[in-house]
Design an enzyme around this catalytic site. Structure first.
Site, PDB file in Angstrom:
ATOM      1  N   ASP A 204       0.834  -1.200   0.000  1.00 28.28           N
ATOM      2  CA  ASP A 204       0.000   0.000   0.000  1.00 28.28           C
ATOM      3  C   ASP A 204       0.875   1.260   0.000  1.00 28.28           C
ATOM      4  O   ASP A 204       1.870   1.326   0.719  1.00 28.28           O
ATOM      5  CB  ASP A 204      -0.875  -0.041   1.264  1.00 28.28           C
ATOM      6  CG  ASP A 204      -1.983   0.989   1.246  1.00 28.28           C
ATOM      7  OD1 ASP A 204      -2.755   1.020   0.280  1.00 28.28           O
ATOM      8  OD2 ASP A 204      -2.063   1.787   2.215  1.00 28.28           O
ATOM      9  N   GLU A 256       1.741  -0.575  -4.923  1.00 25.54           N
ATOM     10  CA  GLU A 256       0.779   0.446  -5.316  1.00 25.54           C
ATOM     11  C   GLU A 256       1.581   1.725  -5.543  1.00 25.54           C
ATOM     12  O   GLU A 256       1.728   2.560  -4.662  1.00 25.54           O
ATOM     13  CB  GLU A 256      -0.293   0.684  -4.239  1.00 25.54           C
ATOM     14  CG  GLU A 256      -1.373   1.632  -4.730  1.00 25.54           C
ATOM     15  CD  GLU A 256      -2.051   2.464  -3.649  1.00 25.54           C
ATOM     16  OE1 GLU A 256      -3.087   3.050  -3.930  1.00 25.54           O
ATOM     17  OE2 GLU A 256      -1.520   2.557  -2.518  1.00 25.54           O
TER      18      GLU A 256
HETATM   19  C1  NOJ Z   1      -4.460   2.962  -0.858  1.00 19.79           C
HETATM   20  C2  NOJ Z   1      -5.555   1.959  -0.653  1.00 19.79           C
HETATM   21  O1  NOJ Z   1      -5.757   1.251  -1.845  1.00 19.79           O
HETATM   22  C3  NOJ Z   1      -6.767   2.751  -0.224  1.00 19.79           C
HETATM   23  O2  NOJ Z   1      -7.943   1.968  -0.238  1.00 19.79           O
HETATM   24  C4  NOJ Z   1      -6.484   3.337   1.142  1.00 19.79           C
HETATM   25  O3  NOJ Z   1      -7.568   4.145   1.540  1.00 19.79           O
HETATM   26  C5  NOJ Z   1      -5.203   4.176   1.118  1.00 19.79           C
HETATM   27  N1  NOJ Z   1      -4.124   3.539   0.409  1.00 19.79           N
HETATM   28  C6  NOJ Z   1      -4.723   4.433   2.510  1.00 19.79           C
HETATM   29  O4  NOJ Z   1      -4.222   3.239   3.055  1.00 19.79           O
END
Ligand code: NOJ
Length: 483
Positions: A204, A256
């Site tokens: 993440d 990500e």
């Molecule tokens: C990216 C995640 O995919 C999302 O759902 C989340 O709200 C944020 N990061 C914070 O962790």
């Protein structure tokens, strides 16, 4: 797991499961891990090689699992650790790997580390988070903004008189990645899951975990120059790559990497073998369905990536509006064309649950919204044809359920499955190099490997193209030809 010369994660089709909305085994309205176990035969039939599970760790769910209160245990409502172990074993029996979400940027404010850290300025875990004194007038230490609503990324902790940093919600305090103990703690967390047979991690906010050490103001307050996007993050990924490389069978790091410049995206691969195995391509996912734009992104990605690096493509996820609506305006022909591209490009494709059904973005009435950032429309329950009682989000599907589509050869689901099977059976589609071919306006054509050519007509006009001889392409139609 498909066979062949390349590592499994390059040959695989990944499938993102938003666990709370996939399948409910105990009738409480919340999808769970045993629900996934019950649907493994479906995923196997579809041709899925690996699952990425949205966070399953313990969480007060202010951000639906992305606020972690315990990194090494599983949320009871999802079935607990026993259910996860069962899923990993049952998936493995079908040759399916399980990847979990790892949230290193921040914890929950209910995590024992943060509860201890805020107890006093001298607390053992104080420096595990980012603290700073108020400015003389009492305002936050700098101009950093959070990603949820754009207010200050700082909240004052009244008891200890300092602000703490949160790039997301106040209930998601950011960890301090300049602290060596934080790094060591995450090494342990990675090992904990790898030792349990987890095939890897979706990381993440991979681009954002390290912040400017001096907490400098962002030159443009709307751009996260200093509260994310620091080059120092590459040290962390080089370290993690060495750690996961110590495991056999091979594990995967999937970032990500929410950056819009492709040369910066490429840097998350390091030299192609020493940082992330896969870095999500947001410019592609957020592109309009336009031949020139998409081809440009793919060509630039191919050019930017180091030689041994491997692309990864997705069209939807739990943060974006579903692609049949966002990218394709609800036109099923266009959704088929987009999926066709996803499954014929060079790189690992990632399906988001429901993508295979052509599931559009749902309209969730305001009184039934659960997410503070309004993302519920992409997170509604998977339409199986039954299986849900009082689901946590409305079963808003405007698409034929999986069971119905499965019996209909002309359905979106069967179209998707056919493409997956085609990709699996073709070494060119799975592994071959990408090369753009010349094509008329509105058509995107490319060669894959030695003997395969692909053309997709992304226009409302019929087109003709020379591949293995002259071929007609109806509007929004795609072909794979042996050449
Ligand atoms: C990216 C995640 O995919 C999302 O759902 C989340 O709200 C944020 N990061 C914070 O962790």
């Amino acid at each position: 797991m498909p066979s062949g010369g390349r590592p499994w994660w390059q040959r695989a089709l990944l499938y993102q499961v938003y666990v709370r909305s996939f399948a409910d085994s105990d009738g409480d309205g919340v999808g769970d891990l045993r629900g996934i176990v019950q649907r493994l035969d479906y995923l196997d039939w579809l041709g899925v090689d690996a699952l990425w599970l949205s966070p399953v760790t313990v969480s007060p769910d202010k951000d639906w699992g992305y606020d972690v209160a315990d990194y090494t245990d599983v949320q009871p409502v999802l079935g607990g650790m026993a259910a996860l172990d069962e899923l990993v074993a049952e998936a493995s029996a079908r040759g399916i790997e399980v990847i979990v979400d790892l949230v290193p940027n921040h914890t929950s404010d209910r995590h024992p580390w943060f509860e201890e850290a805020r107890s006093s300025r001298e607390a053992r875990h104080r420096d595990w988070y980012v603290w700073a004194d108020p400015t003389p007038d009492g305002s936050p230490p700098n101009n950093w903004r959070n990603s949820f609503g754009g207010g200050p990324a700082w909240t004052l902790d009244e008891a200890t008189g300092q602000y703490y940093l949160h790039n997301f919600l106040p209930e998601q305090p950011d960890l301090n990645w300049w602290n060596g103990d934080v790094r060591d703690a995450f090494d342990e967390i990675l090992r904990f899951w790898l030792d349990r047979g987890i095939a890897g991690f979706r990381i993440d906010v991979a681009h954002g975990i390290v912040k400017d050490r001096q907490l400098r103001n962002n030159p443009d307050p709307a751009v996260s120059t200093y509260n994310a996007n620091r080059d120092d993050v590459h040290d962390v990924f080089r370290h993690w790559r060495r750690l996961v490389d110590g495991y056999r069978p091979e594990r995967v790091l999937l970032g990500e990497t929410w950056v819009m410049e492709l040369d910066r995206l490429a840097r998350f691969y390091g030299n192609g073998e020493d940082e992330l195995h896969l870095a999500f391509n947001f410019p592609f996912a957020l592109s309009p369905l336009d031949a020139d734009v998409l081809r440009g992104i793919v060509e630039a990605t191919e050019a930017a990536l180091p030689e041994r690096a491997w692309p990864v493509w997705m069209l939807s996820n739990h943060d974006l509006a579903r692609f049949p609506t966002r990218m394709c305006g609800g036109d099923e022909r266009k959704a088929r064309a987009a999926l066709f591209l996803l499954l014929t490009l060079r790189g690992t494709p990632v399906l988001y649950y429901g993508d295979e059904l052509g599931m559009p973005q749902a309209r969730v009435p305001p009184e039934q919204e659960r997410d503070m950032a309004g993302r519920d429309g992409a997170r509604t329950p998977m339409p199986w044809n039954g299986g849900w009682t009082n689901p946590w989000l409305p079963l808003a599907a405007q698409v034929a359920p999986a069971a119905t589509q499965r019996d209909d050869d002309g359905s979106f689901l069967c179209f998707c499955r056919g493409l997956i099977a085609r990709r699996r059976s073709s070494i060119d589609l799975r592994e071959g190099l990408y090369e753009t071919l010349s094509a008329p306006a509105g058509v995107w054509a490319f060669r894959r490997g030695e003997h395969t050519a692909v053309a997709v007509n992304l226009s409302d006009e019929p087109a003709e193209i020379d591949l293995d001889g002259r071929r007609e392409l109806a509007p929004w139609d795609g072909i794979v030809a042996d050449v």
